[in-house]
Motif scaffolding. Structure first.
Motif, PDB file in Angstrom:
ATOM      1  N   TRP A   1       0.830  -1.214   0.000  1.00  0.00           N
ATOM      2  CA  TRP A   1       0.000   0.000   0.000  1.00  0.00           C
ATOM      3  C   TRP A   1       0.859   1.255   0.000  1.00  0.00           C
ATOM      4  CZ3 TRP A   1      -4.036  -1.797  -1.859  1.00  0.00           C
ATOM      5  CH2 TRP A   1      -4.477  -3.058  -1.500  1.00  0.00           C
TER       6      TRP A   1
ATOM      7  N   LEU B   1       2.199   1.473  -3.603  1.00  0.00           N
ATOM      8  CA  LEU B   1       1.196   1.935  -4.565  1.00  0.00           C
ATOM      9  C   LEU B   1       0.894   3.418  -4.376  1.00  0.00           C
ATOM     10  CD1 LEU B   1      -1.279  -1.077  -4.680  1.00  0.00           C
ATOM     11  CD2 LEU B   1       0.358  -0.365  -6.438  1.00  0.00           C
TER      12      LEU B   1
ATOM     13  N   ASN C   1       1.637   6.080  -7.241  1.00  0.00           N
ATOM     14  CA  ASN C   1       0.524   6.876  -7.776  1.00  0.00           C
ATOM     15  C   ASN C   1       0.819   8.367  -7.679  1.00  0.00           C
ATOM     16  OD1 ASN C   1      -1.039   4.688  -8.499  1.00  0.00           O
ATOM     17  ND2 ASN C   1      -2.129   4.620  -6.568  1.00  0.00           N
TER      18      ASN C   1
ATOM     19  N   ASN D   1       3.431   9.271 -10.237  1.00  0.00           N
ATOM     20  CA  ASN D   1       2.788   9.314 -11.544  1.00  0.00           C
ATOM     21  C   ASN D   1       1.981  10.601 -11.708  1.00  0.00           C
ATOM     22  OD1 ASN D   1       1.835   8.482 -14.084  1.00  0.00           O
ATOM     23  ND2 ASN D   1       0.123   7.403 -13.168  1.00  0.00           N
TER      24      ASN D   1
ATOM     25  N   TYR E   1       6.235   0.642  -9.426  1.00  0.00           N
ATOM     26  CA  TYR E   1       5.210  -0.316  -9.840  1.00  0.00           C
ATOM     27  C   TYR E   1       5.830  -1.658 -10.221  1.00  0.00           C
ATOM     28  CZ  TYR E   1       1.501   3.289 -10.348  1.00  0.00           C
ATOM     29  OH  TYR E   1       0.566   4.275 -10.146  1.00  0.00           O
TER      30      TYR E   1
ATOM     31  N   ASP F   1      -4.189  -6.060  -6.913  1.00  0.00           N
ATOM     32  CA  ASP F   1      -4.124  -4.597  -6.805  1.00  0.00           C
ATOM     33  C   ASP F   1      -2.890  -4.049  -7.512  1.00  0.00           C
ATOM     34  OD1 ASP F   1      -6.473  -4.090  -5.163  1.00  0.00           O
ATOM     35  OD2 ASP F   1      -5.386  -5.134  -3.582  1.00  0.00           O
ATOM     36  N   VAL F   2      -1.767  -4.706  -7.327  1.00  0.00           N
ATOM     37  CA  VAL F   2      -0.531  -4.273  -7.976  1.00  0.00           C
ATOM     38  C   VAL F   2      -0.659  -4.416  -9.494  1.00  0.00           C
ATOM     39  CG1 VAL F   2       1.936  -4.779  -8.249  1.00  0.00           C
ATOM     40  CG2 VAL F   2       0.904  -4.792  -5.966  1.00  0.00           C
TER      41      VAL F   2
ATOM     42  N   GLU G   1      -3.022  -1.638 -10.875  1.00  0.00           N
ATOM     43  CA  GLU G   1      -2.391  -0.306 -10.868  1.00  0.00           C
ATOM     44  C   GLU G   1      -1.336  -0.184 -11.969  1.00  0.00           C
ATOM     45  OE1 GLU G   1      -3.053   2.481  -9.130  1.00  0.00           O
ATOM     46  OE2 GLU G   1      -4.686   1.538  -8.020  1.00  0.00           O
TER      47      GLU G   1
ATOM     48  N   ASP H   1      -3.077  -0.029 -15.339  1.00  0.00           N
ATOM     49  CA  ASP H   1      -3.626   1.316 -15.567  1.00  0.00           C
ATOM     50  C   ASP H   1      -2.531   2.294 -15.981  1.00  0.00           C
ATOM     51  OD1 ASP H   1      -6.261   0.641 -15.077  1.00  0.00           O
ATOM     52  OD2 ASP H   1      -6.227   1.312 -12.996  1.00  0.00           O
ATOM     53  N   PHE H   2      -1.366   2.165 -15.359  1.00  0.00           N
ATOM     54  CA  PHE H   2      -0.235   3.017 -15.724  1.00  0.00           C
ATOM     55  C   PHE H   2       0.146   2.779 -17.184  1.00  0.00           C
ATOM     56  CE2 PHE H   2       4.284   3.835 -16.240  1.00  0.00           C
ATOM     57  CZ  PHE H   2       4.401   5.116 -15.727  1.00  0.00           C
TER      58      PHE H   2
END
Length: 186
Positions: free
Chosen positions: A51, A54, A58, A61, A73, A85-86, A89, A92-93
């Motif tokens: 967490w 991330l 985030n 980014n 990441y 979750d990793v 993320e 999405d990146f």
């Protein structure tokens, strides 16, 4: 009780707790440069914490430090290769850039291999394919969702719509007939 006074228990503050609390305050105030400072402190305090990683990635980014974000990441993925979750993320990146969208699809495929095709995965892949105008990929993806859930009228409806969008009128008609068989009131 000490000398007639009550001693109140207060949890010990740590670097991690303080950094996370300050990060929250700065995010709320939209002071992202300070949020970056304190998310970095929390991450460096415990780089194995998913967490914190991330959160830090985030923020990196979102503040434009994409090179640092990708390092974090990718390190998180290396250390936690099955963590959804990793994976999401990082996908999405990657999806944010036309040069790397295929890596996003590969990561979503990894989730599909682990958990099966889901509506959420379909919509994530579809979003990427539409965004980058990739032809011929949406129908096979929705077909996997329908094959995994052949009685789901919602998925059949989505499938028929996507077939129509691709100009596959005869195939769409057949799916609409099946949909009508399953749900005559639809």
């Amino acid at each position: 009780k000490m000398n007639g006074r009550i001693k109140i228990f207060r949890p010990k503050r740590t670097v991690r707790n303080s950094a996370m609390e300050l990060w929250n305050i700065y995010i709320f105030q939209k002071d992202y440069s300070q949020a970056e400072v304190y998310s970095e402190k929390a991450y460096k305090y415990n780089p194995k914490n998913i967490w914190y990683g991330l959160l830090y990635a985030n923020i990196m980014n979102n503040t434009g430090n994409k090179k640092e974000a990708i390092k974090i990441y990718e390190k998180l993925l290396e250390d936690n290769p099955e963590n959804a979750d990793v994976i999401i993320e990082l996908a999405d990146f990657y999806a944010s850039d036309k040069k790397s969208y295929k890596k996003a699809i590969e990561l979503f495929d990894r989730l599909e291999n682990n958990y099966g095709m889901t509506e959420e995965l379909f919509f994530e892949k579809e979003r990427i394919y539409y965004k980058y105008n990739v032809k011929g990929k949406i129908i096979p993806e929705i077909k996997k969702l329908v094959d995994a859930n052949p009685e789901n009228t919602r998925f059949l409806g989505l499938y028929a719509e996507r077939l129509m969008n691709e100009g596959m009128v005869d195939e769409s008609y057949d799916v609409y007939l099946k949909l009508f068989e399953l749900d005559p009131d639809n």
